[in-house]
Design a protein around this motif. Structure first.
Motif, PDB file in Angstrom:
ATOM      1  N   ARG A  51       6.558   3.526  12.321  1.00 26.61           N
ATOM      2  CA  ARG A  51       6.842   2.092  12.530  1.00 26.61           C
ATOM      3  C   ARG A  51       5.556   1.260  12.456  1.00 26.61           C
ATOM      4  O   ARG A  51       5.560   0.133  11.976  1.00 26.61           O
ATOM      5  CB  ARG A  51       7.540   1.878  13.874  1.00 26.61           C
ATOM      6  CG  ARG A  51       8.992   2.327  13.868  1.00 26.61           C
ATOM      7  CD  ARG A  51       9.789   1.817  15.067  1.00 26.61           C
ATOM      8  NE  ARG A  51       9.137   1.982  16.351  1.00 26.61           N
ATOM      9  CZ  ARG A  51       9.277   3.035  17.162  1.00 26.61           C
ATOM     10  NH1 ARG A  51      10.030   4.051  16.797  1.00 26.61           N
ATOM     11  NH2 ARG A  51       8.663   3.070  18.319  1.00 26.61           N
ATOM     12  N   LEU A  52       4.446   1.821  12.928  1.00 28.05           N
ATOM     13  CA  LEU A  52       3.173   1.107  12.872  1.00 28.05           C
ATOM     14  C   LEU A  52       2.665   0.933  11.446  1.00 28.05           C
ATOM     15  O   LEU A  52       2.052  -0.087  11.129  1.00 28.05           O
ATOM     16  CB  LEU A  52       2.115   1.831  13.707  1.00 28.05           C
ATOM     17  CG  LEU A  52       2.272   1.743  15.217  1.00 28.05           C
ATOM     18  CD1 LEU A  52       1.304   2.699  15.909  1.00 28.05           C
ATOM     19  CD2 LEU A  52       2.043   0.318  15.702  1.00 28.05           C
ATOM     20  N   VAL A  53       2.887   1.928  10.586  1.00 27.65           N
ATOM     21  CA  VAL A  53       2.367   1.834   9.214  1.00 27.65           C
ATOM     22  C   VAL A  53       3.356   1.212   8.231  1.00 27.65           C
ATOM     23  O   VAL A  53       2.964   0.845   7.131  1.00 27.65           O
ATOM     24  CB  VAL A  53       1.880   3.204   8.681  1.00 27.65           C
ATOM     25  CG1 VAL A  53       0.815   3.784   9.589  1.00 27.65           C
ATOM     26  CG2 VAL A  53       3.016   4.170   8.458  1.00 27.65           C
ATOM     27  N   ARG A 112       4.566   1.514   1.551  1.00 22.20           N
ATOM     28  CA  ARG A 112       5.219   2.828   1.619  1.00 22.20           C
ATOM     29  C   ARG A 112       4.306   3.850   2.297  1.00 22.20           C
ATOM     30  O   ARG A 112       3.101   3.646   2.362  1.00 22.20           O
ATOM     31  CB  ARG A 112       5.591   3.300   0.214  1.00 22.20           C
ATOM     32  CG  ARG A 112       6.607   2.362  -0.421  1.00 22.20           C
ATOM     33  CD  ARG A 112       7.093   2.824  -1.760  1.00 22.20           C
ATOM     34  NE  ARG A 112       5.978   3.198  -2.621  1.00 22.20           N
ATOM     35  CZ  ARG A 112       6.101   3.900  -3.731  1.00 22.20           C
ATOM     36  NH1 ARG A 112       7.271   4.326  -4.115  1.00 22.20           N
ATOM     37  NH2 ARG A 112       5.052   4.194  -4.456  1.00 22.20           N
ATOM     38  N   PHE A 113       4.921   4.943   2.759  1.00 19.63           N
ATOM     39  CA  PHE A 113       4.144   6.023   3.365  1.00 19.63           C
ATOM     40  C   PHE A 113       4.813   7.352   3.064  1.00 19.63           C
ATOM     41  O   PHE A 113       6.003   7.409   2.767  1.00 19.63           O
ATOM     42  CB  PHE A 113       3.953   5.831   4.869  1.00 19.63           C
ATOM     43  CG  PHE A 113       5.235   5.759   5.649  1.00 19.63           C
ATOM     44  CD1 PHE A 113       5.855   6.906   6.114  1.00 19.63           C
ATOM     45  CD2 PHE A 113       5.825   4.529   5.926  1.00 19.63           C
ATOM     46  CE1 PHE A 113       7.041   6.831   6.832  1.00 19.63           C
ATOM     47  CE2 PHE A 113       7.002   4.449   6.648  1.00 19.63           C
ATOM     48  CZ  PHE A 113       7.614   5.602   7.103  1.00 19.63           C
ATOM     49  N   ILE A 114       4.002   8.394   3.121  1.00 21.64           N
ATOM     50  CA  ILE A 114       4.491   9.743   2.889  1.00 21.64           C
ATOM     51  C   ILE A 114       3.744  10.682   3.827  1.00 21.64           C
ATOM     52  O   ILE A 114       2.562  10.483   4.095  1.00 21.64           O
ATOM     53  CB  ILE A 114       4.309  10.174   1.420  1.00 21.64           C
ATOM     54  CG1 ILE A 114       4.958  11.539   1.167  1.00 21.64           C
ATOM     55  CG2 ILE A 114       2.835  10.182   1.028  1.00 21.64           C
ATOM     56  CD1 ILE A 114       5.018  11.906  -0.311  1.00 21.64           C
ATOM     57  N   GLY A 137       0.784  -1.219   0.000  1.00 19.47           N
ATOM     58  CA  GLY A 137       0.000   0.000   0.000  1.00 19.47           C
ATOM     59  C   GLY A 137       0.816   1.269   0.000  1.00 19.47           C
ATOM     60  O   GLY A 137       2.040   1.267   0.063  1.00 19.47           O
ATOM     61  N   MET A 138       0.089   2.360  -0.091  1.00 16.64           N
ATOM     62  CA  MET A 138       0.638   3.701   0.046  1.00 16.64           C
ATOM     63  C   MET A 138      -0.189   4.398   1.107  1.00 16.64           C
ATOM     64  O   MET A 138      -1.393   4.575   0.937  1.00 16.64           O
ATOM     65  CB  MET A 138       0.554   4.448  -1.285  1.00 16.64           C
ATOM     66  CG  MET A 138       1.112   5.827  -1.222  1.00 16.64           C
ATOM     67  SD  MET A 138       2.878   5.748  -0.856  1.00 16.64           S
ATOM     68  CE  MET A 138       3.299   7.459  -0.882  1.00 16.64           C
TER      69      MET A 138
END
Length: 108
Positions: free
Chosen positions: A76-78, A83-85, A56-57
């Motif tokens: 850290r949880l996600v 990926r994350f932004i 996911g994003m």
């Protein structure tokens, strides 16, 4: 309306100085701060469907007073979602549709 009532109830239980991680679309950081006080650290987290398989994003926004420790914990949880932004809260509503649109395009 229902969330406003729930927020009132939760506020009476002492939400001051708490950390809030919200996946509730449409409820802004100021909503939580108005109901529970501006000392509440808030992270808005908007994962998409592909997060369930680690591809996911996720979009993140934090309250201005969110500590480095809280930001790091949220990241850290996600991380297992993919990926994350981080984006500004002001762009959250517009951008939360983007990860789903990208997924739909990539599957076609």
């Amino acid at each position: 309306v229902q969330m406003a009532r729930l927020a009132d109830e939760m506020g009476s239980c002492g939400m001051q100085n708490k950390k809030v991680l919200s996946i509730l679309s449409g409820l802004t950081i100021p909503f939580f701060q108005k109901n529970w006080g501006f000392e509440v650290e808030v992270a808005r987290v908007m994962p998409n469907v592909a997060s369930s398989i680690g591809e996911g994003m996720t979009i993140l926004s934090f309250s201005g007073d969110a500590s480095l420790e809280f930001r790091s914990l949220t990241e850290r949880l996600v991380a297992p979602f993919g990926r994350f932004i981080e984006i500004p809260e002001s762009q959250m509503t517009r951008r939360q549709r983007l990860p789903g649109a990208v997924l739909a395009l990539s599957l076609n």
